[in-house]
Design a protein around this motif. Structure first.
Motif, PDB file in Angstrom:
ATOM      1  N   ASP A  24       0.644  -1.320   0.073  1.00  0.00           N
ATOM      2  CA  ASP A  24      -0.139   0.018   0.080  1.00  0.00           C
ATOM      3  C   ASP A  24       0.900   1.407  -0.163  1.00  0.00           C
ATOM      4  N   LEU A  25       1.876   1.291   0.803  1.00  0.00           N
ATOM      5  CA  LEU A  25       3.046   2.482   0.740  1.00  0.00           C
ATOM      6  C   LEU A  25       3.329   2.523  -0.487  1.00  0.00           C
ATOM      7  N   HIS A  26       3.874   1.562  -1.182  1.00  0.00           N
ATOM      8  CA  HIS A  26       4.574   1.489  -2.458  1.00  0.00           C
ATOM      9  C   HIS A  26       3.434   2.154  -3.516  1.00  0.00           C
ATOM     10  N   ARG A  27       2.176   1.769  -3.506  1.00  0.00           N
ATOM     11  CA  ARG A  27       0.952   2.132  -4.309  1.00  0.00           C
ATOM     12  C   ARG A  27       0.903   3.626  -3.990  1.00  0.00           C
ATOM     13  N   ARG A  28       0.999   4.519  -2.914  1.00  0.00           N
ATOM     14  CA  ARG A  28       0.769   5.505  -2.607  1.00  0.00           C
ATOM     15  C   ARG A  28       2.137   6.394  -2.988  1.00  0.00           C
ATOM     16  N   TYR A  29       3.170   6.018  -2.881  1.00  0.00           N
ATOM     17  CA  TYR A  29       4.531   6.794  -2.688  1.00  0.00           C
ATOM     18  C   TYR A  29       5.470   6.402  -3.911  1.00  0.00           C
ATOM     19  N   ALA A  30       5.396   5.343  -4.492  1.00  0.00           N
ATOM     20  CA  ALA A  30       6.340   5.171  -5.651  1.00  0.00           C
ATOM     21  C   ALA A  30       6.519   6.092  -6.787  1.00  0.00           C
ATOM     22  N   ARG A  31       5.293   6.544  -7.047  1.00  0.00           N
ATOM     23  CA  ARG A  31       5.349   7.945  -8.066  1.00  0.00           C
ATOM     24  C   ARG A  31       6.007   8.891  -7.520  1.00  0.00           C
ATOM     25  N   LEU A  32       5.760   9.279  -6.331  1.00  0.00           N
ATOM     26  CA  LEU A  32       6.182  10.509  -5.681  1.00  0.00           C
ATOM     27  C   LEU A  32       7.697  10.463  -5.484  1.00  0.00           C
ATOM     28  N   VAL A  33       8.201   9.215  -5.005  1.00  0.00           N
ATOM     29  CA  VAL A  33       9.636   9.148  -4.861  1.00  0.00           C
ATOM     30  C   VAL A  33      10.263   9.234  -6.147  1.00  0.00           C
ATOM     31  N   PHE A  34       9.805   8.578  -7.058  1.00  0.00           N
ATOM     32  CA  PHE A  34      10.114   8.440  -8.492  1.00  0.00           C
ATOM     33  C   PHE A  34      10.356  10.116  -8.854  1.00  0.00           C
ATOM     34  N   GLY A  35       9.126  10.796  -8.705  1.00  0.00           N
ATOM     35  CA  GLY A  35       9.177  12.245  -9.355  1.00  0.00           C
ATOM     36  C   GLY A  35      10.187  13.106  -8.496  1.00  0.00           C
ATOM     37  N   ALA A  37      12.975  11.973  -6.972  1.00  0.00           N
ATOM     38  CA  ALA A  37      14.421  11.529  -7.352  1.00  0.00           C
ATOM     39  C   ALA A  37      14.841  12.083  -8.867  1.00  0.00           C
ATOM     40  N   LEU A  38      13.581  12.166  -9.654  1.00  0.00           N
ATOM     41  CA  LEU A  38      13.909  12.595 -10.928  1.00  0.00           C
ATOM     42  C   LEU A  38      14.222  14.157 -11.030  1.00  0.00           C
ATOM     43  N   ARG A  39      13.681  14.807 -10.316  1.00  0.00           N
ATOM     44  CA  ARG A  39      14.103  16.354  -9.955  1.00  0.00           C
ATOM     45  C   ARG A  39      15.310  16.474  -9.424  1.00  0.00           C
TER      46      ARG A  39
ATOM     47  N   ALA B  35       5.371  12.820 -11.948  1.00  0.00           N
ATOM     48  CA  ALA B  35       5.960  11.906 -12.916  1.00  0.00           C
ATOM     49  C   ALA B  35       5.437  10.604 -13.101  1.00  0.00           C
ATOM     50  N   ASP B  36       5.617  10.209 -14.387  1.00  0.00           N
ATOM     51  CA  ASP B  36       5.214   8.984 -14.892  1.00  0.00           C
ATOM     52  C   ASP B  36       6.110   7.808 -14.379  1.00  0.00           C
ATOM     53  N   LEU B  37       5.256   6.910 -13.579  1.00  0.00           N
ATOM     54  CA  LEU B  37       6.078   5.750 -12.954  1.00  0.00           C
ATOM     55  C   LEU B  37       6.628   4.888 -13.852  1.00  0.00           C
ATOM     56  N   PRO B  38       7.809   4.482 -14.063  1.00  0.00           N
ATOM     57  CA  PRO B  38       8.022   3.599 -15.048  1.00  0.00           C
ATOM     58  C   PRO B  38       7.464   2.088 -14.693  1.00  0.00           C
ATOM     59  N   ALA B  39       7.379   1.413 -15.841  1.00  0.00           N
ATOM     60  CA  ALA B  39       6.695   0.028 -15.572  1.00  0.00           C
ATOM     61  C   ALA B  39       7.249  -0.872 -14.560  1.00  0.00           C
ATOM     62  N   ALA B  40       8.735  -0.590 -14.544  1.00  0.00           N
ATOM     63  CA  ALA B  40       9.591  -1.477 -13.697  1.00  0.00           C
ATOM     64  C   ALA B  40       9.263  -1.270 -12.171  1.00  0.00           C
ATOM     65  N   LEU B  41       8.843  -0.027 -12.125  1.00  0.00           N
ATOM     66  CA  LEU B  41       8.443   0.152 -10.396  1.00  0.00           C
ATOM     67  C   LEU B  41       7.176  -0.014 -10.080  1.00  0.00           C
ATOM     68  N   GLU B  42       6.252  -0.346 -10.937  1.00  0.00           N
ATOM     69  CA  GLU B  42       4.759  -0.552 -10.802  1.00  0.00           C
ATOM     70  C   GLU B  42       4.335  -1.380  -9.543  1.00  0.00           C
ATOM     71  N   ARG B  43       5.326  -2.404  -9.286  1.00  0.00           N
ATOM     72  CA  ARG B  43       4.969  -3.391  -8.499  1.00  0.00           C
ATOM     73  C   ARG B  43       6.121  -3.198  -7.296  1.00  0.00           C
ATOM     74  N   SER B  44       5.475  -3.466  -6.169  1.00  0.00           N
ATOM     75  CA  SER B  44       6.802  -3.392  -4.925  1.00  0.00           C
ATOM     76  C   SER B  44       7.328  -4.498  -4.861  1.00  0.00           C
ATOM     77  N   THR B  45       8.454  -4.402  -4.644  1.00  0.00           N
ATOM     78  CA  THR B  45       9.385  -5.689  -4.352  1.00  0.00           C
ATOM     79  C   THR B  45      10.081  -5.478  -2.848  1.00  0.00           C
ATOM     80  N   VAL B  46       9.616  -6.478  -2.112  1.00  0.00           N
ATOM     81  CA  VAL B  46      10.090  -6.768  -0.787  1.00  0.00           C
ATOM     82  C   VAL B  46      11.544  -7.092  -0.836  1.00  0.00           C
ATOM     83  N   PRO B  47      12.395  -6.280  -0.186  1.00  0.00           N
ATOM     84  CA  PRO B  47      13.669  -6.798  -0.171  1.00  0.00           C
ATOM     85  C   PRO B  47      14.014  -8.487   0.141  1.00  0.00           C
ATOM     86  N   THR B  48      14.790  -9.153  -0.302  1.00  0.00           N
ATOM     87  CA  THR B  48      15.117 -10.513   0.116  1.00  0.00           C
ATOM     88  C   THR B  48      15.159 -10.581   1.420  1.00  0.00           C
TER      89      THR B  48
END
Lengths: 175, 154
Positions: A24-35, A37-39, B35-48
């Motif tokens: 859930d955190l990833h769904r909420r924040y991945a795009r924000l973190v990427f944005g 980081a890109l900046r 930003a548009d999220l790259p496809a590679a980051l659309e799914r979370s990956t829990v560290p091993t």
């Protein structure tokens, strides 16, 4: 529009090894973190790496989050910022220069973008849609109406409604 | 840059409502587009998940050759599944393995046993240490945990 689970609660559950909370955190924040980081980094590949490192850090150090010290969004922002700064300083990645704009960008500006983009996610789709078209597609209100196939008056109403919702959600950022 | 009045119709709004919306407008302009999220980051990956293992405490003494003389005692371990993980075949360079594939574990164990037997038959005291199986560390699978350095005396 209100969320069932707060960011802080998701972080605490992640600390306990709850993978669905982490998702859930990833769904909420991945795009924000990427944005963010890109900046800061100006390079998509390095920004992707920073996102991976950020979420690895969240998974590993969620236990260090203390709810009484601030909201979850602030903690997540700090984790992301640290991962991005580490990535920027990484000697292995030195060839890609940090863009001048990124180097100058104050922390507060990154935080504002972080907050604004986060609360946008909480808007109803129809409101978020008119905001995105009006602000970032360069369309006039008439063009937005034509694009969406809705009356101009509806576009105006939705825009005002969206801004009012955002004002409520942003709260302290408006102070 | 789009002006506030081009985007927001403030007719009929109270001045304080209009001012509040202008603040939001300014933040939206400052934030810029997400930003548009790259496809590679659309799914979370829990560290091993790393399995934390407790390496057996080494006896508080020095092991290894300490001079020229008769070998009296050795610390050994039998090869285990740690030596034949599929990761070693897939990433043989990283694991200092062989592109030819993993060894035959049964044969490997037999050869080691044979060697230890030769030592024992010649009066050498053979002490065994058993590595954990599986063994994984911060940088990946540990192929030869029996080669972990013994703790030195201060």
């Amino acid at each position: 529009m209100s969320e069932v689970t707060s960011d802080g609660e998701l972080i605490l559950r992640t600390a306990g090894g709850d993978r669905s909370a982490f998702d859930d955190l990833h769904r909420r924040y991945a795009r924000l973190v990427f944005g963010l980081a890109l900046r800061r980094l100006g390079d998509r590949g390095r920004a992707e790496d920073a996102v991976q490192e950020t979420f690895a850090s969240i998974w590993r150090s969620a236990g260090s989050y203390k709810p009484d010290r601030g909201p979850g969004a602030r903690w997540l922002y700090a984790v992301a910022r640290n991962a991005i700064v580490d990535r920027a300083r990484s000697r292995a990645d030195v060839p890609a220069e940090i863009p001048e704009r990124a180097a100058r960008e104050p922390d507060e500006q990154g935080w504002i973008a972080w907050r604004v983009h986060r609360v946008l996610q909480e808007l109803p789709d129809r409101e978020r849609e008119v905001i995105a078209l009006a602000y970032w597609s360069g369309l006039s209100q008439s063009e937005v109406a034509e694009f969406l196939g809705i009356p101009l008056g509806t576009v105006k109403t939705r825009t005002r409604s969206a801004l009012a919702h955002l004002a409520d959600l942003l709260g302290e950022e408006l102070a | 840059m789009r002006e506030f009045h081009h985007i927001v119709d403030i007719d009929g709004l109270l001045p304080e409502e209009a001012a509040r919306m202008r603040l939001v407008h300014d933040l939206l302009v400052e934030a810029g587009p997400p930003a548009d999220l790259p496809a590679a980051l659309e799914r979370s990956t829990v560290p091993t998940e790393a399995q934390v293992i407790d390496f057996p405490l080494m006896p508080p003494r020095r092991w290894g050759a300490e001079g020229i003389g008769t070998l009296t005692e050795v610390l050994v371990s039998r090869p285990t599944e740690n030596e034949i993980r599929p990761e070693y075949v897939a990433e043989w360079r990283y694991y200092y393995s062989s592109a030819a594939g993993n060894a035959d574990l049964g044969r490997l164990q037999a050869q080691f046993d044979e060697y230890y037997a030769v030592l024992a038959d010649n009066g050498v005291r053979v002490s065994y240490i058993e590595p954990p199986v599986p063994a994984i560390g911060a940088c990946g699978w540990i192929k030869n945990p029996r080669h972990a350095r013994p703790r030195r005396r201060p």
